[in-house]
Design a protein around this motif. Structure first.
Motif, PDB file in Angstrom:
ATOM      1  N   ASP A 106       0.795  -1.230   0.000  1.00 35.27           N
ATOM      2  CA  ASP A 106       0.000   0.000   0.000  1.00 35.27           C
ATOM      3  C   ASP A 106       0.831   1.286   0.000  1.00 35.27           C
ATOM      4  OD1 ASP A 106      -2.369   1.490  -0.042  1.00 35.27           O
ATOM      5  OD2 ASP A 106      -2.459   1.586   2.149  1.00 35.27           O
ATOM      6  N   LEU A 107       1.773   1.392  -0.919  1.00 36.86           N
ATOM      7  CA  LEU A 107       2.553   2.621  -1.071  1.00 36.86           C
ATOM      8  C   LEU A 107       1.656   3.692  -1.679  1.00 36.86           C
ATOM      9  CD1 LEU A 107       5.288   4.173  -1.152  1.00 36.86           C
ATOM     10  CD2 LEU A 107       5.612   3.199  -3.429  1.00 36.86           C
ATOM     11  N   THR A 134       3.995  -8.614   5.101  1.00 35.29           N
ATOM     12  CA  THR A 134       3.304  -9.354   4.055  1.00 35.29           C
ATOM     13  C   THR A 134       1.904  -8.780   3.857  1.00 35.29           C
ATOM     14  OG1 THR A 134       2.344 -10.936   5.597  1.00 35.29           O
ATOM     15  CG2 THR A 134       4.539 -11.472   4.703  1.00 35.29           C
ATOM     16  N   SER A 135       1.255  -9.184   2.788  1.00 35.08           N
ATOM     17  CA  SER A 135      -0.108  -8.701   2.550  1.00 35.08           C
ATOM     18  C   SER A 135      -1.047  -9.174   3.663  1.00 35.08           C
ATOM     19  CB  SER A 135      -0.618  -9.149   1.179  1.00 35.08           C
ATOM     20  OG  SER A 135      -0.612 -10.545   1.075  1.00 35.08           O
ATOM     21  N   GLN A 136      -0.811 -10.371   4.196  1.00 35.77           N
ATOM     22  CA  GLN A 136      -1.648 -10.861   5.305  1.00 35.77           C
ATOM     23  C   GLN A 136      -1.417 -10.028   6.569  1.00 35.77           C
ATOM     24  OE1 GLN A 136      -4.098 -13.266   4.993  1.00 35.77           O
ATOM     25  NE2 GLN A 136      -4.662 -12.369   6.942  1.00 35.77           N
ATOM     26  N   GLU A 137      -0.164  -9.681   6.859  1.00 35.56           N
ATOM     27  CA  GLU A 137       0.116  -8.826   8.026  1.00 35.56           C
ATOM     28  C   GLU A 137      -0.525  -7.457   7.848  1.00 35.56           C
ATOM     29  OE1 GLU A 137       4.411 -10.578   9.511  1.00 35.56           O
ATOM     30  OE2 GLU A 137       4.361  -9.345   7.692  1.00 35.56           O
ATOM     31  N   TYR A 138      -0.516  -6.963   6.605  1.00 36.98           N
ATOM     32  CA  TYR A 138      -1.168  -5.674   6.340  1.00 36.98           C
ATOM     33  C   TYR A 138      -2.671  -5.766   6.595  1.00 36.98           C
ATOM     34  CZ  TYR A 138      -2.945  -1.676   3.735  1.00 36.98           C
ATOM     35  OH  TYR A 138      -3.604  -0.537   3.354  1.00 36.98           O
ATOM     36  N   ASN A 140      -4.214  -7.873   8.547  1.00 41.27           N
ATOM     37  CA  ASN A 140      -4.422  -8.038   9.980  1.00 41.27           C
ATOM     38  C   ASN A 140      -4.252  -6.727  10.743  1.00 41.27           C
ATOM     39  OD1 ASN A 140      -4.816 -10.761   9.529  1.00 41.27           O
ATOM     40  ND2 ASN A 140      -2.774 -11.364  10.215  1.00 41.27           N
ATOM     41  N   SER A 141      -3.378  -5.861  10.259  1.00 40.88           N
ATOM     42  CA  SER A 141      -3.140  -4.583  10.954  1.00 40.88           C
ATOM     43  C   SER A 141      -4.333  -3.652  10.836  1.00 40.88           C
ATOM     44  CB  SER A 141      -1.888  -3.894  10.410  1.00 40.88           C
ATOM     45  OG  SER A 141      -2.136  -3.348   9.116  1.00 40.88           O
ATOM     46  N   ALA A 142      -5.147  -3.828   9.810  1.00 35.54           N
ATOM     47  CA  ALA A 142      -6.322  -2.979   9.610  1.00 35.54           C
ATOM     48  C   ALA A 142      -7.453  -3.344  10.562  1.00 35.54           C
ATOM     49  CB  ALA A 142      -6.789  -3.082   8.160  1.00 35.54           C
ATOM     50  N   ASN A 143      -7.376  -4.519  11.157  1.00 32.67           N
ATOM     51  CA  ASN A 143      -8.454  -4.968  12.081  1.00 32.67           C
ATOM     52  C   ASN A 143      -8.254  -4.463  13.472  1.00 32.67           C
ATOM     53  OD1 ASN A 143      -9.635  -6.340   9.993  1.00 32.67           O
ATOM     54  ND2 ASN A 143      -8.468  -8.204  10.403  1.00 32.67           N
TER      55      ASN A 143
END
Length: 143
Positions: A106-107, A134-138, A140-143
């Motif tokens: 998400d740059l 990673t895209s999964q960590e990204y 998860n961070s939005a939750n």
């Protein structure tokens, strides 16, 4: 027309094209982000902050040293360019991140402002942000 004249004209045309290429070649700014090894999370650069320091340069790169907070403020303005990312270990050794699609998410840049009912403007400085992980960590961070 004889061969010598044709080759002469062709040589002049080639020289003109090469000269024009170098005259009008656009030099793009190059950036380097130095990310602490093991860092996961958002990185945000806020530009045009009058009391913040200028960025440093190294060879042809403008250098962003990402602190543990992930937040960088600079008095410099943002200029479109290319970005290289490096992980930096505790000893200062750098490893270039080659596969950015698995590490940088998400740059984007943001800027703008608003106006309230009294016609007072609230300008937002330009920022550049991205997520390290990673895209999964990204996700998860939005939750």
């Amino acid at each position: 027309m004889n061969k010598k004249i044709r080759f002469g004209i062709l040589g002049v045309v080639v020289l003109v094209v090469i000269s024009l290429f170098f005259i009008f070649k656009e030099e793009r700014q190059q950036y380097m982000f130095l990310i602490p090894e093991g860092y996961k999370g958002e990185v945000t650069v806020t530009f045009d902050q009058p009391n913040a320091p200028s960025l440093t340069s190294e060879h042809k790169f403008i250098v962003f040293e990402v602190p543990s907070s992930g937040k960088i403020e600079t008095s410099d303005s943002n200029i479109t360019g290319t970005i290289d990312y490096y992980h930096v270990d505790a000893k200062g050794n750098r490893t270039k991140i080659e596969d950015t699609s698995n590490v940088i998410q998400d740059l984007h840049t943001e800027s703008g402002g608003s106006e309230n009912a009294n016609k007072q403007k609230n300008n937002m400085p330009e920022t550049l942000s991205f997520f390290v992980g990673t895209s999964q960590e990204y996700k998860n961070s939005a939750n």
